[in-house]
Design a protein around this motif. Structure first.
Motif, mmCIF file in Angstrom:
data_model
loop_
_atom_site.group_PDB
_atom_site.id
_atom_site.type_symbol
_atom_site.label_atom_id
_atom_site.label_comp_id
_atom_site.label_asym_id
_atom_site.label_seq_id
_atom_site.Cartn_x
_atom_site.Cartn_y
_atom_site.Cartn_z
ATOM 1 N N TRP A 140 92.696 85.841 59.046
ATOM 2 C CA TRP A 140 92.275 87.163 59.475
ATOM 3 C C TRP A 140 90.829 87.091 59.961
ATOM 4 O O TRP A 140 90.026 86.379 59.365
ATOM 5 N N PRO A 141 90.433 87.764 61.035
ATOM 6 C CA PRO A 141 91.206 88.767 61.789
ATOM 7 C C PRO A 141 92.006 88.210 62.972
ATOM 8 O O PRO A 141 92.649 88.976 63.672
ATOM 9 N N ARG A 144 95.661 89.178 63.167
ATOM 10 C CA ARG A 144 96.028 90.512 63.657
ATOM 11 C C ARG A 144 96.582 90.430 65.071
ATOM 12 O O ARG A 144 97.455 91.211 65.465
ATOM 13 N N SER A 217 100.922 97.910 64.363
ATOM 14 C CA SER A 217 99.624 97.825 65.038
ATOM 15 C C SER A 217 98.697 98.961 64.632
ATOM 16 O O SER A 217 97.472 98.779 64.542
ATOM 17 N N ALA A 220 97.232 97.914 61.434
ATOM 18 C CA ALA A 220 96.333 96.781 61.655
ATOM 19 C C ALA A 220 94.962 97.248 62.116
ATOM 20 O O ALA A 220 93.926 96.745 61.662
ATOM 21 N N TYR A 221 94.947 98.237 63.023
ATOM 22 C CA TYR A 221 93.664 98.709 63.557
ATOM 23 C C TYR A 221 93.010 99.751 62.645
ATOM 24 O O TYR A 221 91.794 99.952 62.727
ATOM 25 N N ALA A 245 104.657 92.228 61.015
ATOM 26 C CA ALA A 245 103.522 92.933 60.411
ATOM 27 C C ALA A 245 102.864 92.088 59.327
ATOM 28 O O ALA A 245 101.636 91.928 59.301
ATOM 29 N N ARG A 248 101.047 89.089 60.467
ATOM 30 C CA ARG A 248 99.745 89.473 61.027
ATOM 31 C C ARG A 248 98.714 89.769 59.935
ATOM 32 O O ARG A 248 97.535 89.944 60.237
ATOM 33 N N VAL A 250 99.134 92.411 57.648
ATOM 34 C CA VAL A 250 99.102 93.870 57.520
ATOM 35 C C VAL A 250 100.129 94.311 56.473
ATOM 36 O O VAL A 250 101.272 93.846 56.500
#
Length: 621
Positions: A140-141, A144, A217, A220-221, A245, A248, A250
């Motif tokens: 990470w990041p 993502r 997403s 994530a943001y 997800a 990533r 998340v």
């Protein structure tokens, strides 16, 4: 008469002298052994000896520089077992959401997409393999935005959602541009729009729920804004969206709004959103909106982005009539009013509602049926009812029902309202603060043993028996997040976890967890096996842990020494490397700690010497 009493007095005096003499003898013996010359002390000295843990764990071999504990064999000790790999076709096996079993259930109210776990005689007793070529996820990041194709080799979304910037395939990786169906230009701009109405920036909003999340997403943001989002989506024709997800980094689970309650406590989330989630909000007299209301905190926000909002622009695209869409939006707004929600914003494709802080400020035009559940935290496999969850009582119109929360991060360590109001049996402000200190000490010890704990190497973390969330609070960092699981057979404390600004779920560990294989880097279990030893088989829980743990992921298990002895013998047959160590407070404490690392292996062969790690694995922080 005096002469008759003398003999007993003499015997009493002799007994006293004998006791004092024995005490002195054993005191001197103990001092002699403590000095290092007593042979009987060699084992104790060996156990308590500790080295300085200054070396970083390299190559994921997990070699803590501490002495391990030798556990004496018991007469009834189980013999070591060895588990074989499952068939490669089971590499993405999700025990309670398998398609073949799901299709046997009704489609009404999405029942077939809910949890349907295998009976005892159908449970797998094998190790779910990683796909060939599996690689350590990007740290990470970077994770993502990028996922290794070999870890989740599913291209269908790159075609189906090509115009919405969900995911793109580039060489050997998937790229996630941050788009979504309702925000194809990126989640950041969409969140900025929400932040113009919702206080996302100042710590007032910390926990969020994304219903029908896609590849998550939005969640994530939202992490950039220090908001933890619990995302969920079913396992359906949108192949592997929850798996993407979690790859990533998340938080997400496999779930659906259907016929049973969501596995969260009441008043858990500061906000919730539906971005073209396709949930029929007006169906069943608004039951699904009522369920969102149950888990939405008083003063919280609900965001609806997509149909029927902005129907005047899209009615032809959606192939629906103006009258139909107008009526649907009116019905949603009527249900929202019955829930004491107020519409705060509508512009373009987005509408934002806010839940009132208590029922005294609520002005319903029509009466509603209120739920009569005695235990509002008892949600596991409970049917959704068409009723409105009542607000907790307040004494005035300015008081927040259920208690006002401090802004994050102060909220993390402040005494939660559930505790201060005496709603958690056996927990008060003093015991809560003791729990905070205890887990700070324990996590500090974990980090000294494995210095990668707290870094991006272990991004996705699970606490299988979270209690008050102390472990997660002590580990809190932008570099990782913790799924706090509160077992259904213990005290219901998940409300406390959410009031601290953490996220979690209720779950019964006799069943499979609602996630894909290889989705967690670090699993922590405190007292879990003692808790479940009379409920289900230890090996079933361990096999489930192995399923959801990534290759070269780590496990820390705290429990009674006899229980850990059984656990270790099973774990050693699961391709885990294990070490048993003393409690932080020394060898005389009966609780011990088992540290383990899952070996790297893949379907069809391959071990830790294979090309397991990505070129970016050195980017750990």
């Amino acid at each position: 008469m005096g002469s008759k009493n003398n003999p007993p007095r003499s015997r009493s005096s002799l007994s006293l002298i004998l006791v004092v003499g024995l005490c002195c003898f054993f005191y001197l013996l103990g001092a002699w052994q403590k000095s290092g010359f007593g042979k009987g002390d060699s084992i104790a000295m060996e156990i308590t000896k500790q080295a300085q843990c200054t070396d970083v764990v390299t190559d994921l071999d997990f070699k803590p520089h501490h002495d391990t504990v030798k556990i004496p064999e018991r007469l009834a000790d189980p013999k070591p077992v060895s588990f074989e790999p499952c068939d490669v076709k089971l590499k993405d096996y999700t025990p309670c959401q398998e398609q073949d079993r799901a299709m046997k259930f009704p489609r009404e109210n999405m029942i077939y997409r809910e949890r349907h776990c295998p009976p005892e005689n159908e449970k797998l007793r094998c190790l779910v393999p990683a796909p060939k070529g599996y690689m350590t996820p990007f740290p990470w990041p970077k994770s993502r935005d990028y996922v290794h194709y070999a870890n989740a080799p599913f291209k269908s979304l790159t075609v189906e959602k090509a115009g919405q910037n969900w995911v793109q395939f580039q060489g050997s990786v998937f790229k996630f541009p941050g788009g979504g169906t309702m925000f194809p230009q990126g989640a950041d701009a969409y969140i900025d729009e929400l932040a113009s109405v919702i206080p996302i920036k100042d710590g007032s909003v910390r926990t969020a729920l994304d219903t029908g999340c896609g590849v998550a997403s939005w969640g994530a943001y939202m992490l950039k804004r220090n908001v933890l989002t619990m995302s969920f989506a079913p396992r359906d024709n949108h192949e592997a969206q929850v798996q993407f997800a979690l790859e990533r980094g998340v938080p997400a689970i496999i779930a659906v709004l259907g016929s049973i309650l969501l596995p969260y406590p009441p008043r858990a989330f500061d906000m919730a959103q539906c971005s073209r989630c396709l949930i029929p909000w007006t169906a069943n007299e608004g039951t699904y909106l009522m369920e969102v209301d149950r888990v939405l905190r008083p003063g919280g926000y609900w965001v609806l982005s997509g149909p029927p909002i902005n129907w005047k622009t899209y009615y032809k695209t959606w192939n629906r009539t103006k009258a139909d869409l107008r009526a649907e939006q009116k019905r949603i707004e009527d249900i929202a009013e019955s829930l004491c929600w107020e519409k705060k914003y509508e512009k373009g494709d987005t509408a934002i509602f806010r839940k009132k802080i208590n029922d005294r400020s609520c002005d319903r035009s029509t009466p509603v049926k209120t739920c009569k559940r005695k235990d509002t935290d008892d949600v596991w496999y409970k049917e959704i009812e068409t009723c409105v969850t009542p607000f907790p009582k307040v004494s005035n119109e300015e008081e927040v029902a259920g208690g006002k929360l401090k802004k994050f991060p102060e909220r993390l360590l402040a005494v939660p309202p559930s505790v201060s109001k005496g709603l958690v049996s056996g927990v008060d402000a003093e015991t809560y603060q003791e729990d905070v200190k205890l887990w700070k000490k324990r996590v500090g010890r974990y980090k000294r043993i494995n210095s990668l704990i707290g870094s991006t190497r272990y991004r996705n973390v699970m606490d299988m028996n979270a209690g008050l969330g102390g472990f997660a609070a002590a580990l809190e960092s932008p570099k990782s997040w913790v799924m706090n699981v509160v077992p259904t057979i213990t005290k219901k404390t998940l409300s406390v976890v959410y009031e601290r600004g953490l996220i979690g779920i209720y779950h019964d560990w006799c069943e499979g967890f609602s996630t894909y294989p290889r989705t967690y880097d670090f699993i922590h279990a405190n007292g879990l096996f003692s808790m479940y030893q009379h409920s289900c088989k230890i090996e079933d829980i361990l096999l489930e842990m192995d399923r959801i743990l990534r290759p070269e992921g780590i496990v820390i298990i705290r429990d009674e020494v006899d229980v850990l002895n059984d656990v270790r013998k099973i774990a050693d047959g699961m391709r885990w490397d294990t070490k048993l160590m003393d409690h932080e407070d020394g060898p005389l404490v009966p609780e011990k700690i088992l540290y383990a690392v899952k070996q790297y292996w893949v379907a069809g062969g391959g071990d830790a010497n294979s090309q397991a790690s990505s070129a970016d694995s050195s980017e750990e922080e």
